[in-house]
Design a protein around this motif. Structure first.
Motif, mmCIF file in Angstrom:
data_model
loop_
_atom_site.group_PDB
_atom_site.id
_atom_site.type_symbol
_atom_site.label_atom_id
_atom_site.label_comp_id
_atom_site.label_asym_id
_atom_site.label_seq_id
_atom_site.Cartn_x
_atom_site.Cartn_y
_atom_site.Cartn_z
ATOM 1 N N ASN A 126 -3.640 -9.083 -2.114
ATOM 2 C CA ASN A 126 -4.162 -7.771 -2.511
ATOM 3 C C ASN A 126 -5.565 -7.503 -1.946
ATOM 4 O OD1 ASN A 126 -4.396 -8.805 -6.016
ATOM 5 N ND2 ASN A 126 -6.007 -8.986 -4.472
ATOM 6 N N ASP A 230 -1.806 -0.630 -1.536
ATOM 7 C CA ASP A 230 -0.396 -0.568 -1.129
ATOM 8 C C ASP A 230 0.351 -1.795 -1.641
ATOM 9 O OD1 ASP A 230 -0.711 1.837 0.189
ATOM 10 O OD2 ASP A 230 -1.018 0.922 2.164
ATOM 11 N N GLU A 231 -0.302 -2.953 -1.562
ATOM 12 C CA GLU A 231 0.303 -4.176 -2.079
ATOM 13 C C GLU A 231 0.432 -4.104 -3.597
ATOM 14 O OE1 GLU A 231 1.709 -8.019 -2.928
ATOM 15 O OE2 GLU A 231 1.872 -6.707 -1.177
ATOM 16 N N ASN A 233 0.829 -1.421 -5.360
ATOM 17 C CA ASN A 233 1.951 -0.506 -5.619
ATOM 18 C C ASN A 233 3.293 -1.186 -5.362
ATOM 19 O OD1 ASN A 233 1.162 2.210 -6.532
ATOM 20 N ND2 ASN A 233 -0.095 2.230 -4.686
ATOM 21 N N ARG A 234 3.341 -2.061 -4.364
ATOM 22 C CA ARG A 234 4.576 -2.816 -4.121
ATOM 23 C C ARG A 234 4.917 -3.673 -5.341
ATOM 24 N NH1 ARG A 234 6.526 -7.451 -3.281
ATOM 25 N NH2 ARG A 234 4.492 -8.469 -3.513
ATOM 26 N N ARG A 235 3.905 -4.255 -5.951
ATOM 27 C CA ARG A 235 4.134 -5.069 -7.139
ATOM 28 C C ARG A 235 4.588 -4.223 -8.320
ATOM 29 N NH1 ARG A 235 -1.432 -8.658 -6.497
ATOM 30 N NH2 ARG A 235 -0.851 -9.589 -4.478
ATOM 31 N N GLU A 237 6.422 -1.562 -8.089
ATOM 32 C CA GLU A 237 7.847 -1.317 -7.838
ATOM 33 C C GLU A 237 8.673 -2.547 -8.160
ATOM 34 O OE1 GLU A 237 9.411 1.424 -7.136
ATOM 35 O OE2 GLU A 237 7.554 2.585 -7.127
ATOM 36 N N GLU A 238 8.195 -3.718 -7.759
ATOM 37 C CA GLU A 238 8.899 -4.958 -8.045
ATOM 38 C C GLU A 238 8.971 -5.211 -9.543
ATOM 39 O OE1 GLU A 238 8.813 -8.946 -5.566
ATOM 40 O OE2 GLU A 238 7.135 -8.909 -6.976
#
Length: 243
Positions: A126, A230-231, A233-235, A237-238
């Motif tokens: 992150n 962005d990372e 936000n990826r988490r 979603e995960e």
């Protein structure tokens, strides 16, 4: 080749050619191999350090020298230690006479090293962004803290409380309660049960002392300028998939 073998009823003569398979307890070598329990995957000790996902020379306010030292010595060291601990656990497990408290000491080390590896990997992942929050994580922050500014103030205050010591500050979604909190973690083992890390900040002195000495608050400010949202936000979603 002629082999003389002693048996319970007397001597037995066995003649084997070079192509014959040696038998023990009535089993061929292939059959013996099939009865051996394979090493447990949990004790494989095959972890490898993940490469930095960003150019350490391009961070703002955090030097390349510091990041490389952090990655090479602290994080990679934790990976190597975890491999050693797992492999040692495997060998000690077979020792039936081993006192449980000796095994327990190594299990504690397993927990410490696992936490260090996981949190370091989240920390480095992150970093490398522009520090500008956006997307679903920003909505989540506003939902639970009222505003980004209020969340950031609380996150920094939590981090600065660890200044001069050791630990982590973690923005975490709790998969059990469904709540979002900034958590104070004294070491690699402290985290709320079912807490899913969204943003991780390393507050051990090795993460900033080379650049800032004892001025931990300046490091926290620099970290916020380099967050890769962005990372994060990826988490998010995960995390939604795992709920």
């Amino acid at each position: 080749m002629t082999i003389i073998a002693a048996g319970g009823a007397g001597a037995a003569l066995s003649t084997l050619t070079s192509g014959d398979e040696v038998k023990a307890n009535g089993l061929t070598t292939e059959e013996q191999a099939a009865t051996i329990t394979p090493p447990a995957r949990a004790f494989s000790g095959q972890h490898s350090p993940k490469p930095l996902p960003f150019d350490p020379a391009k961070l703002k306010g955090i030097s390349e020298k510091l990041i490389k030292s952090h990655w090479e010595n602290n994080y990679s060291g934790a990976v190597k230690a975890l491999n050693t601990v797992e492999q040692r656990l495997s060998s000690m497990l077979a020792d039936k006479d081993l006192p449980p408290y000796i095994y327990g000491d190594l299990k504690r080390e397993e927990l410490v090293r696992t936490g260090s590896v996981v949190l370091h990997e989240n920390y480095f992942a992150n970093l490398g962004g522009d520090g500008k929050a956006s997307g679903k994580v920003l909505d989540l922050i506003k939902q639970w803290f009222g505003s980004y500014e209020q969340w950031e103030a609380e996150f920094k205050k939590t981090a600065n409380a660890l200044g001069g010591g050791s630990g982590w500050t973690i923005l975490s979604y709790n998969l059990h309660t469904g709540e979002v909190h900034n958590y104070w973690a004294w070491d690699h083992m402290h985290n709320a049960p079912m807490g899913y890390p969204l943003l991780v900040l390393d507050m051990y002195e090795h993460a900033y002392h080379m650049d800032y000495g004892a001025a931990a608050a300046k490091y926290v400010d620099a970290f916020m300028q380099n967050v890769n949202w962005d990372e994060v936000n990826r988490r998010v979603e995960e995390m939604r998939v795992r709920k």
